[in-house]
Design a protein around this motif. Structure first.
Motif, PDB file in Angstrom:
ATOM      1  N   LEU A 172       6.121   8.350   4.133  1.00  0.00           N
ATOM      2  CA  LEU A 172       4.860   8.981   5.212  1.00  0.00           C
ATOM      3  C   LEU A 172       3.210   8.517   4.501  1.00  0.00           C
ATOM      4  CD1 LEU A 172       6.509  11.533   6.886  1.00  0.00           C
ATOM      5  CD2 LEU A 172       6.281   9.116   7.630  1.00  0.00           C
ATOM      6  N   SER A 173       3.097   9.031   2.741  1.00  0.00           N
ATOM      7  CA  SER A 173       1.757   8.605   2.715  1.00  0.00           C
ATOM      8  C   SER A 173       1.239   7.755   2.587  1.00  0.00           C
ATOM      9  CB  SER A 173       1.559   9.144   1.267  1.00  0.00           C
ATOM     10  OG  SER A 173       2.919   8.738   0.074  1.00  0.00           O
ATOM     11  N   LYS A 174       2.000   6.536   2.857  1.00  0.00           N
ATOM     12  CA  LYS A 174       1.459   5.399   2.885  1.00  0.00           C
ATOM     13  C   LYS A 174       1.214   4.388   3.829  1.00  0.00           C
ATOM     14  CE  LYS A 174       2.355   4.538  -1.172  1.00  0.00           C
ATOM     15  NZ  LYS A 174       1.233   5.169  -2.354  1.00  0.00           N
ATOM     16  N   HIS A 175       1.230   5.273   4.884  1.00  0.00           N
ATOM     17  CA  HIS A 175       0.415   5.283   6.492  1.00  0.00           C
ATOM     18  C   HIS A 175       1.207   4.149   7.734  1.00  0.00           C
ATOM     19  CE1 HIS A 175      -2.157   8.575   5.255  1.00  0.00           C
ATOM     20  NE2 HIS A 175      -2.267   7.667   4.299  1.00  0.00           N
ATOM     21  N   PRO A 176       2.530   4.357   7.931  1.00  0.00           N
ATOM     22  CA  PRO A 176       3.305   3.284   8.572  1.00  0.00           C
ATOM     23  C   PRO A 176       3.181   3.025   9.561  1.00  0.00           C
ATOM     24  CG  PRO A 176       4.866   4.788   7.413  1.00  0.00           C
ATOM     25  CD  PRO A 176       4.109   5.133   7.307  1.00  0.00           C
TER      26      PRO A 176
END
Length: 301
Positions: A172-176
């Motif tokens: 989630l930290s990579k903003h999918p």
């Protein structure tokens, strides 16, 4: 181009019989096999929707060769890494009144092969789409999805992640662009009872706060819920037809949603097409066909 990643492909061998007894010879009434793995399923449904995709992942042995040949015959581009040892797993699904599954382990994935996969990600260009789907082999590091997302972080691409529990949370930290948990997975992630529509919207919102852009929550027989990145909510029901198969229904939904959004840029349309694909798969022995998708789409509300 749409790229799908399947780290643990399989051949799913399905046997059907009226009953099964232990300690004796059983004979099947019918048999089927399908090329499996969540990313591969996404590619196969995209092909039904006339969208090109390239399948990444690891294959080994005679079973891996069969998968690659079968996918190419189904109009799917393949760019797998072929391992020198082992063979791609076979999953046995015995349908005899109930259902018993025996899933294979698959080959070991050496570090050199992981690096080859990372290098393949470099061919992805701005405007492409990447789908990471499914579990990871036991010999892959737990942060493999994070590593892949880090590799493409500077590219202007849409990313869908269809994974469970910590694999999903870590991404989630990579903003999918898209994630697709079901209601049970929401409960597991947040250690909470997720029962009502309000609960579903609340925890979908928390996933957005953690970095996801669009969150679909599969609700089984109650359909699907979407919280899109503008804050708007959408729902779509299901058709009341006999459910024959649930394997690949979620992957079909991901394929349909991404196809719908790429075609129209409309979240409501994308959810409806995704739901139609998921429904269509559940009504068939294998994955959704274009004819069944069109039939279901016309009836969905």
């Amino acid at each position: 181009m749409i790229y799908t990643v399947t780290l643990s492909p399989s051949i799913d061998y399905i046997v059907r019989m009226s009953s099964m007894r232990s300690n004796t010879t059983n004979r099947t009434d019918s048999e089927e096999f399908y090329f499996g793995g969540k990313g591969i399923n996404v590619s196969q449904v995209l092909a039904e929707l006339d969208l090109d995709s390239t399948a990444f992942g690891f294959l080994a042995g005679f079973t891996g060769e069969a998968i690659e040949k079968g996918l190419r015959n189904n109009r799917i581009h393949t760019d797998f890494i072929h391992l020198d040892e082992g063979f791609t797993r076979i999953n046995i699904k015995i349908k005899a009144g109930g259902e018993t599954e025996i899933n294979g382990q698959g080959p070991d994935i050496p570090d050199a092969a992981l690096e080859q996969l990372m290098q393949k990600l470099d061919q992805i260009k701005d405007g492409d789409t990447l789908v990471l789907a499914g579990s990871i082999p036991k010999t892959c590091p737990d942060d493999i999805y994070e590593r892949m997302l880090e590799r493409v972080k500077d590219k202007k691409i849409m990313i869908a992640v269809d994974a469970t529990r910590q694999l999903l949370v870590n991404s989630l930290s990579k903003h999918p662009f898209l994630i697709k948990p079901n209601r049970l997975e929401l409960s597991e992630i947040f250690h909470a009872e997720v029962e009502t529509a309000e609960d579903v919207e609340k925890y979908a919102g928390k996933l957005q706060e953690m970095g996801a852009r669009n969150v679909i929550v599969s609700l089984g027989r109650k359909g699907a819920f979407l919280l899109d990145e503008t804050g708007a909510t959408h729902t779509c029901g299901v058709l009341k037809q006999p459910v024959i198969n649930t394997v690949g229904a979620g992957d079909s939904m991901v394929a349909g949603f991404m196809a719908g959004y790429l075609k129209t840029g409309d979240y409501g349309y994308a959810l409806k097409l995704g739901s139609a694909c998921g429904n269509a798969t559940s009504f068939l022995p294998g994955l959704a066909t274009r004819a069944k998708i069109d039939e279901v789409f016309a009836q969905l509300k």
